[in-house]
Design a protein around this motif. Structure first.
Motif, PDB file in Angstrom:
ATOM      1  N   PHE A  52       0.824  -1.206   0.000  1.00  0.00           N
ATOM      2  CA  PHE A  52       0.000   0.000   0.000  1.00  0.00           C
ATOM      3  C   PHE A  52       0.864   1.264   0.000  1.00  0.00           C
ATOM      4  O   PHE A  52       0.487   2.278  -0.589  1.00  0.00           O
ATOM      5  N   GLY A  53       2.014   1.212   0.654  1.00  0.00           N
ATOM      6  CA  GLY A  53       2.909   2.365   0.628  1.00  0.00           C
ATOM      7  C   GLY A  53       3.417   2.657  -0.773  1.00  0.00           C
ATOM      8  O   GLY A  53       3.412   3.808  -1.228  1.00  0.00           O
ATOM      9  N   THR A  56       0.465   3.948  -2.936  1.00  0.00           N
ATOM     10  CA  THR A  56       0.152   5.352  -2.638  1.00  0.00           C
ATOM     11  C   THR A  56       1.176   6.289  -3.261  1.00  0.00           C
ATOM     12  O   THR A  56       0.826   7.337  -3.823  1.00  0.00           O
ATOM     13  N   VAL A  59       0.497   6.555  -6.992  1.00  0.00           N
ATOM     14  CA  VAL A  59      -0.686   7.383  -7.264  1.00  0.00           C
ATOM     15  C   VAL A  59      -0.356   8.862  -7.099  1.00  0.00           C
ATOM     16  O   VAL A  59      -0.737   9.705  -7.922  1.00  0.00           O
ATOM     17  N   ARG A 180     -10.492  17.081   3.272  1.00  0.00           N
ATOM     18  CA  ARG A 180     -10.451  15.621   3.105  1.00  0.00           C
ATOM     19  C   ARG A 180     -10.435  15.321   1.613  1.00  0.00           C
ATOM     20  O   ARG A 180     -11.335  15.743   0.879  1.00  0.00           O
ATOM     21  N   ASN A 182     -10.077  12.406  -1.554  1.00  0.00           N
ATOM     22  CA  ASN A 182     -10.385  11.010  -1.855  1.00  0.00           C
ATOM     23  C   ASN A 182      -9.656  10.589  -3.122  1.00  0.00           C
ATOM     24  O   ASN A 182      -9.860  11.170  -4.192  1.00  0.00           O
ATOM     25  N   LEU A 183      -8.802   9.561  -2.984  1.00  0.00           N
ATOM     26  CA  LEU A 183      -8.105   8.970  -4.127  1.00  0.00           C
ATOM     27  C   LEU A 183      -8.550   7.518  -4.262  1.00  0.00           C
ATOM     28  O   LEU A 183      -7.836   6.590  -3.894  1.00  0.00           O
ATOM     29  N   LEU A 185      -9.761   4.344  -3.070  1.00  0.00           N
ATOM     30  CA  LEU A 185      -9.868   3.754  -1.741  1.00  0.00           C
ATOM     31  C   LEU A 185      -8.994   4.468  -0.717  1.00  0.00           C
ATOM     32  O   LEU A 185      -9.064   4.163   0.472  1.00  0.00           O
ATOM     33  N   ILE A 186      -8.180   5.401  -1.172  1.00  0.00           N
ATOM     34  CA  ILE A 186      -7.261   6.104  -0.281  1.00  0.00           C
ATOM     35  C   ILE A 186      -7.880   7.437   0.130  1.00  0.00           C
ATOM     36  O   ILE A 186      -8.298   8.225  -0.717  1.00  0.00           O
ATOM     37  N   HIS A 187      -7.952   7.688   1.431  1.00  0.00           N
ATOM     38  CA  HIS A 187      -8.478   8.941   1.963  1.00  0.00           C
ATOM     39  C   HIS A 187      -7.428   9.554   2.888  1.00  0.00           C
ATOM     40  O   HIS A 187      -6.806   8.842   3.675  1.00  0.00           O
ATOM     41  N   TYR A 188      -7.254  10.854   2.785  1.00  0.00           N
ATOM     42  CA  TYR A 188      -6.336  11.530   3.696  1.00  0.00           C
ATOM     43  C   TYR A 188      -6.857  12.935   3.977  1.00  0.00           C
ATOM     44  O   TYR A 188      -7.574  13.530   3.170  1.00  0.00           O
TER      45      TYR A 188
END
Length: 217
Positions: A52-53, A56, A59, A180, A182-183, A185-188
């Motif tokens: 996942f790292g 990410t 992306v 917030r 949204n990418l 499934l990735i949220h930050y």
């Protein structure tokens, strides 16, 4: 004869000592299955974390996310009035513009707080409703701030009166936003801080003469 007896008595002693010095063989200890399961789970978790790292990072390098931009394109200064030397009353309206420069990411402003300052003295504050900013879109919101009997230090009250007389009033707007993004499934989430310095003509028909805005994390 005596030598033979002493030799006979020493031989059993030597034999017994050799027997005692022989190593004792033990059965090998088997590892608990729970320990093996824990080790396998830790390995799987580490591999997933690395995956996942890397995903990410790929992306982010591909999309190159940018932060939203805060701006104030228009404003109106309707009232500046002092009940006494230090008690300020004011009426100020302005348009806030939130733009999302990203072409592949939607962002959501979950916490928005706007503050109005003269120099470093707070005149008014207002919270805005959360909103979602679509890719490459912008949104304007009208903000109406009313100040009633706000204390100003004597030196700032005198300075504000001078600016009104010179037909050039300087206000500062500070905005704090929780964003917030949204990418897939990735949220930050992260915090943004917008700063605008506005130069207005004097009330009751004060208009925006100049502005300087910046947005930073």
């Amino acid at each position: 004869m005596m030598k033979q007896q002493s030799l006979a008595t020493e031989l059993p002693y030597v034999s017994t000592r050799k027997v005692r010095e022989q190593p004792i063989l033990r059965r090998p200890h088997r590892t608990n299955p729970i320990v093996w399961c824990g080790a396998i789970l830790c390995l799987i978790f580490s591999l997933l974390l690395i995956f996942f790292g890397v995903a990410t990072l790929i992306v982010f390098l591909d999309i190159k996310p940018r932060i939203p931009v805060f701006d104030i394109p228009a404003a109106s200064l309707n009232l500046i009035f002092f009940d006494s030397l230090e008690c300020f009353n004011g009426d100020f309206t302005f348009l806030t513009n939130f733009s999302n420069p990203n072409r592949k990411i939607d962002v959501r402003l979950e916490h928005v707080e706007i503050e109005l300052y003269f120099s470093n003295s707070l005149l008014a504050t207002q919270a805005l409703m959360p909103s979602t900013e679509r890719q490459g879109k912008a949104r304007t919101v009208s903000v109406h701030m009313i100040s009633s009997l706000v204390y100003l230090p004597p030196n700032l009250a005198i300075e504000l009166r001078k600016q009104v007389q010179s037909n050039r009033v300087t206000y500062n707007i500070r905005g704090t936003f929780r964003v917030r993004a949204n990418l897939g499934l990735i949220h930050y989430s992260y915090w943004l801080h917008g700063r605008c310095q506005l130069e207005m003509s004097s009330p009751p028909t004060g208009v925006l003469l100049a502005r300087s805005c910046r947005t930073k994390r």
